[in-house]
Design a protein around this motif. Structure first.
Motif, PDB file in Angstrom:
ATOM      1  N   THR A  58       0.974  -1.283   0.368  1.00 23.60           N
ATOM      2  CA  THR A  58       0.274   0.122   0.093  1.00 23.60           C
ATOM      3  C   THR A  58       0.938   0.755  -0.024  1.00 23.60           C
ATOM      4  O   THR A  58       1.581   1.263   0.022  1.00 23.60           O
ATOM      5  CB  THR A  58      -0.632  -0.059   1.006  1.00 23.60           C
TER       6      THR A  58
ATOM      7  N   ARG B  55      -7.743   8.244  -0.581  1.00 24.16           N
ATOM      8  CA  ARG B  55      -9.176   7.904  -0.853  1.00 24.16           C
ATOM      9  C   ARG B  55      -9.774   7.267   0.569  1.00 24.16           C
ATOM     10  O   ARG B  55     -10.909   6.930   0.439  1.00 24.16           O
ATOM     11  CB  ARG B  55      -8.577   5.718  -0.634  1.00 24.16           C
TER      12      ARG B  55
ATOM     13  N   CYS C 266     -21.140   0.283  13.476  1.00 27.16           N
ATOM     14  CA  CYS C 266     -20.708   1.192  13.840  1.00 27.16           C
ATOM     15  C   CYS C 266     -21.436   2.746  14.073  1.00 27.16           C
ATOM     16  O   CYS C 266     -21.494   3.666  14.670  1.00 27.16           O
ATOM     17  CB  CYS C 266     -20.067   2.265  12.391  1.00 27.16           C
TER      18      CYS C 266
ATOM     19  N   ARG D 116      -4.921  -5.424   2.206  1.00 29.35           N
ATOM     20  CA  ARG D 116      -4.626  -3.968   2.942  1.00 29.35           C
ATOM     21  C   ARG D 116      -5.828  -3.366   2.329  1.00 29.35           C
ATOM     22  O   ARG D 116      -6.351  -2.618   2.614  1.00 29.35           O
ATOM     23  CB  ARG D 116      -3.988  -3.842   1.789  1.00 29.35           C
TER      24      ARG D 116
ATOM     25  N   GLY E 295     -15.967  -3.112  -0.315  1.00 24.68           N
ATOM     26  CA  GLY E 295     -15.504  -1.677   0.399  1.00 24.68           C
ATOM     27  C   GLY E 295     -17.111  -0.582  -0.567  1.00 24.68           C
ATOM     28  O   GLY E 295     -17.198   0.168  -0.031  1.00 24.68           O
ATOM     29  N   ARG E 296     -16.840  -0.767  -2.059  1.00 21.15           N
ATOM     30  CA  ARG E 296     -17.747  -0.279  -2.892  1.00 21.15           C
ATOM     31  C   ARG E 296     -18.971   0.446  -2.640  1.00 21.15           C
ATOM     32  O   ARG E 296     -19.766   0.939  -2.528  1.00 21.15           O
ATOM     33  CB  ARG E 296     -17.067  -0.616  -4.514  1.00 21.15           C
TER      34      ARG E 296
ATOM     35  N   ASN F 195     -14.292   7.671   7.159  1.00 26.18           N
ATOM     36  CA  ASN F 195     -14.023   7.542   4.950  1.00 26.18           C
ATOM     37  C   ASN F 195     -13.897   9.053   4.940  1.00 26.18           C
ATOM     38  O   ASN F 195     -15.249   9.404   5.321  1.00 26.18           O
ATOM     39  CB  ASN F 195     -14.541   7.079   4.649  1.00 26.18           C
TER      40      ASN F 195
ATOM     41  N   ASN G  54     -11.217   4.464  11.052  1.00 27.97           N
ATOM     42  CA  ASN G  54     -12.395   4.306  11.423  1.00 27.97           C
ATOM     43  C   ASN G  54     -12.377   3.338  13.158  1.00 27.97           C
ATOM     44  O   ASN G  54     -12.123   2.526  12.880  1.00 27.97           O
ATOM     45  CB  ASN G  54     -12.880   3.150  10.357  1.00 27.97           C
TER      46      ASN G  54
END
Ligand code: UT7
Length: 310
Positions: free
Chosen positions: A28, A36, A112, A151, A200-201, A238, A265
């Motif tokens: 990374t 990002r 969360c 990652r 993630g998306r 994010n 996070n």
């Protein structure tokens, strides 16, 4: 009777892990993580500090701020998805350590959004007159369920705790409105199977939509407008997701709390950690309207509009 925050505190582990440290461990780059996610560093708890240890320290700080004794707490709610063990609960563990001998105790699993669920639950017990004080803790040791070979998730998370004592506050202050929600059909996008597994998306798309909608809804329920908002405290997942909710409320940059660059996070802990940060920065004052909004695995979400002050 209005329930609000009468004391607040946090605990962050001392150990800082920077993006540069992660570059040495996995494929990374600092540049990728910053652009990002907005994250620059995160705190990672040592092996001998478990979730309940962090929860206890944040709770102690909140109780000191509220100036109450442990015997006065009627209920302890701990929002976490990383308990020391499935049982006894983190809330029971800290009940013992705090000496909160009159308190009932239970954990909340809403990822969360957990701190929002905890605050809203506390409000019901305080406003009904059932309990004088409810201690709500958001705490996570996500490092113990992070796959350090992935990652796509390892760069995102951090450890920490935030706590609030919920009690009666003066007229016009306290929790003005809330919204809670869940959509189990999205559970497959973010879950634990030994480690955190995330699409993630998909989570990103959901979060951008939900954070904006919940912020707008909660303001409308409180009979307030965007202009009334003094501080937006979004779940610090994010920076791009947080920015979307700020833009939806048409707020200037300085009216959104940002701690994600320092702590990553921290799931259920991120909102109370950020409130303490803004209080320390002098950016939240009595009678300010703050909007808190979170989303997480479940899927779950929650938002609260609150007028600050006792
Ligand atoms: O509290 C709720 C928790 N979850 C979240 O908030 C997550 C919400 N989702 C997100 O924040 C974003 O989706 C991420 C930050 C996780 C990912 O950002 P993205 O812009 O959606 O990136 P992507 O997943 O589309 O990946 C883009 C590229 C991929 O490479 P290819 O396939 O384009 O060659 C990934 O393999 O970036 C690659 N990539 C990385 N590169 C360097 C993924 N992770 C990393 C990484 N370092 N850590």
């Amino acid at each position: 009777m209005n329930a609000g925050v009468v004391g607040i505190g946090r605990y962050l582990p001392e150990n800082i892990v920077t993006n540069a440290d992660l570059e040495k461990k996995m494929d990374t780059s600092d540049e990728w993580i910053r652009t990002r996610t907005g994250i620059e560093e995160r705190r990672i708890a040592d092996d001998d500090i478990d979730t309940s240890d962090m929860a206890y320290r944040a709770a102690k700080a909140a109780m000191k701020d509220a100036n109450i004794s442990p015997e006065e707490i009627g209920l302890i709610l701990v929002a976490t998805v990383t308990p020391d063990a499935p049982f006894p609960s983190v809330s029971c563990r800290i009940q013992e350590k705090l000496g909160a001998v009159n308190a009932a105790a239970m954990d909340i699993s809403a990822a969360c959004a957990g701190f929002m669920y905890g605050m809203v639950t506390a409000k019901q017990f305080v406003e009904s007159g059932t309990y004088k004080y409810v201690l709500v803790v958001g705490v996570e040791k996500l490092s113990k369920i992070t796959d350090w070979d992935d990652r796509g998730t390892a760069v995102l998370f951090g450890d920490g705790a935030g706590a609030a004592v919920i009690g009666q506050v003066s007229d016009n202050r306290g929790i003005l409105a809330f919204e809670l929600g869940a959509d189990g059909t999205g559970g497959k996008f973010l879950y634990q199977d030994e480690y955190i597994i995330m699409n993630g998306r998909e989570v990103f798309k959901f979060a951008v939509r939900q954070m904006g909608e919940s912020s707008v809804n909660v303001l409308a329920k409180a009979g307030l407008t965007k202009e009334d908002v003094d501080m937006l405290i979004p779940h610090q997942a994010n920076i791009r997701i947080m920015e979307a909710s700020r833009e939806r409320l048409e707020l200037p940059l300085e009216k959104m709390s940002k701690t994600v660059h320092k702590y990553g996070n921290t799931s259920a802990a991120s909102i109370p950690i950020s409130i303490v940060e803004e209080l320390e920065n002098g950016k939240i004052k009595d009678d300010d309207v703050i909007v808190m909004v979170g989303f997480g695995g479940g899927l779950t979400w929650g938002a609260i509009a609150l007028r600050w002050g006792k």
